[in-house]
Design a protein around this motif. Sequence first.
Motif, PDB file in Angstrom:
ATOM      1  N   LEU A  30       0.840  -1.190   0.000  1.00 34.74           N
ATOM      2  CA  LEU A  30       0.000   0.000   0.000  1.00 34.74           C
ATOM      3  C   LEU A  30       0.878   1.243   0.000  1.00 34.74           C
ATOM      4  N   GLY A  31       0.320   2.345  -0.453  1.00 38.58           N
ATOM      5  CA  GLY A  31       1.119   3.550  -0.484  1.00 38.58           C
ATOM      6  C   GLY A  31       0.303   4.821  -0.488  1.00 38.58           C
ATOM      7  N   TRP A  32       0.987   5.902  -0.181  1.00 33.24           N
ATOM      8  CA  TRP A  32       0.422   7.243  -0.295  1.00 33.24           C
ATOM      9  C   TRP A  32       1.281   8.044  -1.270  1.00 33.24           C
ATOM     10  N   TYR A  33       0.623   8.717  -2.183  1.00 33.96           N
ATOM     11  CA  TYR A  33       1.271   9.622  -3.114  1.00 33.96           C
ATOM     12  C   TYR A  33       0.680  11.009  -2.910  1.00 33.96           C
ATOM     13  N   ARG A  34       1.352  11.999  -3.477  1.00 34.36           N
ATOM     14  CA  ARG A  34       0.784  13.349  -3.471  1.00 34.36           C
ATOM     15  C   ARG A  34       1.179  14.071  -4.749  1.00 34.36           C
ATOM     16  N   GLN A  35       0.340  15.035  -5.092  1.00 40.68           N
ATOM     17  CA  GLN A  35       0.627  15.846  -6.271  1.00 40.68           C
ATOM     18  C   GLN A  35       0.270  17.289  -5.968  1.00 40.68           C
ATOM     19  N   ALA A  36       1.279  18.128  -6.012  1.00 36.93           N
ATOM     20  CA  ALA A  36       1.084  19.559  -5.802  1.00 36.93           C
ATOM     21  C   ALA A  36       0.806  20.221  -7.144  1.00 36.93           C
ATOM     22  N   PRO A  37       0.167  21.374  -7.142  1.00 32.60           N
ATOM     23  CA  PRO A  37      -0.134  22.072  -8.401  1.00 32.60           C
ATOM     24  C   PRO A  37       1.125  22.323  -9.220  1.00 32.60           C
ATOM     25  N   GLY A  38       1.068  21.941 -10.469  1.00 37.49           N
ATOM     26  CA  GLY A  38       2.185  22.175 -11.361  1.00 37.49           C
ATOM     27  C   GLY A  38       3.349  21.224 -11.190  1.00 37.49           C
ATOM     28  N   LYS A  39       3.188  20.243 -10.336  1.00 43.29           N
ATOM     29  CA  LYS A  39       4.270  19.296 -10.091  1.00 43.29           C
ATOM     30  C   LYS A  39       3.823  17.882 -10.403  1.00 43.29           C
ATOM     31  N   VAL A  44       5.020   9.312  -1.357  1.00 45.97           N
ATOM     32  CA  VAL A  44       5.234   9.829  -0.006  1.00 45.97           C
ATOM     33  C   VAL A  44       5.674   8.721   0.943  1.00 45.97           C
ATOM     34  N   SER A  45       4.951   7.633   0.918  1.00 48.47           N
ATOM     35  CA  SER A  45       5.232   6.556   1.869  1.00 48.47           C
ATOM     36  C   SER A  45       4.607   5.263   1.384  1.00 48.47           C
ATOM     37  N   THR A  46       5.223   4.156   1.777  1.00 48.68           N
ATOM     38  CA  THR A  46       4.671   2.850   1.458  1.00 48.68           C
ATOM     39  C   THR A  46       4.724   1.949   2.684  1.00 48.68           C
ATOM     40  N   ILE A  47       3.850   0.963   2.667  1.00 48.85           N
ATOM     41  CA  ILE A  47       3.896  -0.098   3.665  1.00 48.85           C
ATOM     42  C   ILE A  47       3.675  -1.404   2.920  1.00 48.85           C
ATOM     43  N   SER A  48       4.603  -2.314   3.093  1.00 46.44           N
ATOM     44  CA  SER A  48       4.496  -3.572   2.366  1.00 46.44           C
ATOM     45  C   SER A  48       3.486  -4.482   3.050  1.00 46.44           C
ATOM     46  N   THR A  53       7.843  -0.351   6.283  1.00 45.33           N
ATOM     47  CA  THR A  53       7.478   0.999   5.878  1.00 45.33           C
ATOM     48  C   THR A  53       8.661   1.734   5.245  1.00 45.33           C
ATOM     49  N   ALA A  54       8.326   2.711   4.427  1.00 43.26           N
ATOM     50  CA  ALA A  54       9.344   3.555   3.799  1.00 43.26           C
ATOM     51  C   ALA A  54       8.753   4.937   3.585  1.00 43.26           C
ATOM     52  N   TYR A  55       9.635   5.935   3.620  1.00 42.00           N
ATOM     53  CA  TYR A  55       9.196   7.332   3.497  1.00 42.00           C
ATOM     54  C   TYR A  55      10.151   8.104   2.606  1.00 42.00           C
ATOM     55  N   ARG A  56       9.618   9.098   1.900  1.00 35.73           N
ATOM     56  CA  ARG A  56      10.511   9.994   1.201  1.00 35.73           C
ATOM     57  C   ARG A  56      11.215  10.848   2.246  1.00 35.73           C
ATOM     58  N   ASP A  57      12.404  11.306   1.930  1.00 35.97           N
ATOM     59  CA  ASP A  57      13.233  11.988   2.913  1.00 35.97           C
ATOM     60  C   ASP A  57      12.546  13.196   3.533  1.00 35.97           C
ATOM     61  N   SER A  58      11.799  13.925   2.737  1.00 36.44           N
ATOM     62  CA  SER A  58      11.228  15.190   3.218  1.00 36.44           C
ATOM     63  C   SER A  58      10.136  14.998   4.271  1.00 36.44           C
ATOM     64  N   VAL A  59       9.633  13.776   4.433  1.00 38.12           N
ATOM     65  CA  VAL A  59       8.581  13.553   5.432  1.00 38.12           C
ATOM     66  C   VAL A  59       9.036  12.640   6.568  1.00 38.12           C
ATOM     67  N   LYS A  60      10.234  12.123   6.472  1.00 37.15           N
ATOM     68  CA  LYS A  60      10.734  11.245   7.531  1.00 37.15           C
ATOM     69  C   LYS A  60      10.721  11.958   8.878  1.00 37.15           C
ATOM     70  N   GLY A  61      10.229  11.251   9.880  1.00 35.83           N
ATOM     71  CA  GLY A  61      10.157  11.833  11.211  1.00 35.83           C
ATOM     72  C   GLY A  61       8.922  12.667  11.455  1.00 35.83           C
ATOM     73  N   ARG A  62       8.171  12.967  10.402  1.00 34.73           N
ATOM     74  CA  ARG A  62       6.954  13.771  10.535  1.00 34.73           C
ATOM     75  C   ARG A  62       5.699  12.972  10.185  1.00 34.73           C
ATOM     76  N   PHE A  63       5.794  12.094   9.209  1.00 31.21           N
ATOM     77  CA  PHE A  63       4.648  11.306   8.747  1.00 31.21           C
ATOM     78  C   PHE A  63       4.801   9.867   9.206  1.00 31.21           C
ATOM     79  N   THR A  64       3.665   9.231   9.472  1.00 30.99           N
ATOM     80  CA  THR A  64       3.654   7.820   9.839  1.00 30.99           C
ATOM     81  C   THR A  64       2.551   7.101   9.079  1.00 30.99           C
ATOM     82  N   ILE A  65       2.938   6.051   8.362  1.00 30.57           N
ATOM     83  CA  ILE A  65       1.967   5.237   7.648  1.00 30.57           C
ATOM     84  C   ILE A  65       1.613   4.023   8.500  1.00 30.57           C
TER      85      ILE A  65
END
Length: 113
Positions: A30-39, A44-48, A53-65
Amino acid sequence: QLVESGGGSVQAGGSLKLSCTASGNMRCDLGWYRQAPGKERELVSTISRFGTTAYRDSVKGRFTISQDNAKNTLYLQMNSLKTEDTAVYYCAACRDQRGNFVYWGQGTQVTVS
């Protein structure tokens, strides 16, 4: 079918918890993705299916899946939100043989100001 909820508007430093409920069991990757305007959409994160679990660097320590198999629900707890976290967030489930997610939710807007 995947249905996300929990998005909204929050001030920087605040928290939100996204949920993604499936119509069937979610015993797959399972996973979470995101899309910002124009990007482009970004992972963002996955859980097998084994719970890894795995996280993109910019959310590590802040997000939890996490997931609750009994409720067929995937979660993304987002703390210490930043303006750059503003995006439409999508949940995804079950990979095909090429590793691409097969099932997608409709997306939920997260706005951080």
